[in-house]
Design a protein around this motif. Structure first.
Motif, PDB file in Angstrom:
ATOM      1  N   GLU A  43      -5.531  -9.380  -3.203  1.00 57.67           N
ATOM      2  CA  GLU A  43      -5.983  -9.055  -1.833  1.00 57.67           C
ATOM      3  C   GLU A  43      -5.735  -7.596  -1.485  1.00 57.67           C
ATOM      4  N   SER A  44      -4.843  -6.962  -2.206  1.00 55.06           N
ATOM      5  CA  SER A  44      -4.406  -5.610  -1.851  1.00 55.06           C
ATOM      6  C   SER A  44      -5.197  -4.528  -2.574  1.00 55.06           C
ATOM      7  N   GLY A  45      -6.406  -4.859  -2.965  1.00 54.04           N
ATOM      8  CA  GLY A  45      -7.269  -3.855  -3.585  1.00 54.04           C
ATOM      9  C   GLY A  45      -7.466  -4.012  -5.069  1.00 54.04           C
ATOM     10  N   ALA A  54       0.833  -1.209   0.000  1.00 51.73           N
ATOM     11  CA  ALA A  54       0.000   0.000   0.000  1.00 51.73           C
ATOM     12  C   ALA A  54       0.867   1.258   0.000  1.00 51.73           C
TER      13      ALA A  54
END
Length: 331
Positions: free
Chosen positions: A248-250, A148
């Motif tokens: 999973e990270s967007g 992120a």
């Protein structure tokens, strides 16, 4: 020549012409029935010791007893695997020459011009083997503690973050190009002649990140020198179970892995291809093969040949668009 003699001569010509395919067909059928009649040559488009070579030897050792013939690995590195590809295309379609290939088979027809081959015309899919994730790693002493934060800096200051890869058009390079488009960021690509020199420059502080396969980065992560920010496969890597995927990270649905599969030359008889597929499926269930892939951070992917054919077609279309849009050229 009399009219009767001429008719007899024409009849002999017709019989010889029409009979030839029947004779050849009979020989081909007998050859298939006795397949394999000699050792199987398994081509690898990389030097010995790499991931593809290791997997080829593991599977080859497992399928040899069922085929009743030894499987001989022949390494033909160079030209982005095109040298090995050409050797396969030019081999007789009798099942005695196969190749363990990876993503390059789908990328090379666009990456290299003129196209070195036509995937739909020149190959017979035999069996998908498995996949190994590409990872994005950074120096453990650097400022990026998560994917992120890495994305946030890339968006705040476009073009200020770089990444090293094993080379222009390599699977890790193409994987990050896909990631950039999914995340809406712009990174600077620094191509190397392999993953090892890129990792060395990351360790020395000359790079900000690298994209390599999971196995290459593992020793440095264990030593506390590097940090994996994300894996680009659809599921988490067994080597790094605590590291999130890009999906999973967007970015749900994102996937970019190194996959492996067996192909034969065009025209491979169905009976031969089916026999090879069945033996490879047995090999994929063997602990030795599973351990090799899991040890590389990957997973075994047994399944019908249609599954592999569908993957080849979809990856061909995806890489064609990516390479054209990004104007990627080989080293």
């Amino acid at each position: 020549m009399s009219s009767i003699a001429r008719r007899r001569w024409l009849i002999r010509c017709v019989v010889s012409i029409t009979g030839a395919p029947l004779a050849l067909g009979g020989r081909a059928a007998r050859a298939q029935a006795t397949y394999p009649s000699r050792p199987i040559k398994l081509l690898v488009g990389f030097a010995p010791g790499g991931a593809v070579d290791i997997i080829a030897r593991a599977v080859g050792q497992q399928i040899a007893p069922g085929l009743g013939q030894p499987v001989v690995i022949e390494n033909k590195p160079g030209a982005g695997t095109n040298i090995a590809m050409r050797a396969l295309i030019e081999s007789p379609p009798d099942g005695h020459t196969l190749m363990l290939t990876a993503n390059s088979i789908a990328a090379n027809p666009t990456l290299y011009q003129p196209p070195p081959y036509d995937m739909a015309r020149d190959f017979t899919p035999v069996a998908l083997v498995g996949r190994v994730p590409v990872v994005l790693a950074v120096n453990a002493q650097g400022p990026h503690e998560s994917i992120a934060k890495f994305i946030a800096q890339a968006k705040a200051k476009p073009g200020t973050l770089n990444f090293g890869s094993p080379g222009n058009g390599s699977t890790p390079h193409l994987a990050i190009e896909l990631f950039e488009r999914a995340a809406g960021i712009e990174l600077v690509h620094v191509p190397y002649k392999g993953g090892a020199p890129a990792l060395n420059d990351l360790l020395a502080g000359h790079l900000q990140s690298v994209a390599v396969n999971a196995l290459e980065v593992q020793p440095h992560v264990r030593a506390g020198k590097l940090r994996v920010l994300a894996v680009l496969s659809p599921s988490r890597a067994s080597l790094f179970p605590d590291v999130p995927t890009i999906a999973e990270s967007g970015f749900p649905g994102f996937e970019a892995s190194v996959w492996y599969g067996f192909v034969g030359p065009a025209g491979l008889p169905t009976t031969v291809a089916s026999k090879l597929h069945a033996e490879i499926q047995k090999a994929l269930a063997a602990p030795e093969v599973r351990d090799r892939l899991v040890g590389a951070g990957g997973e075994v992917l047994p399944g019908p040949v249609e599954q592999f054919a569908s993957l080849l077609a979809s990856e061909r279309a995806r890489y064609d668009k990516l390479i054209r849009d990004a104007r990627i050229k080989p080293d």
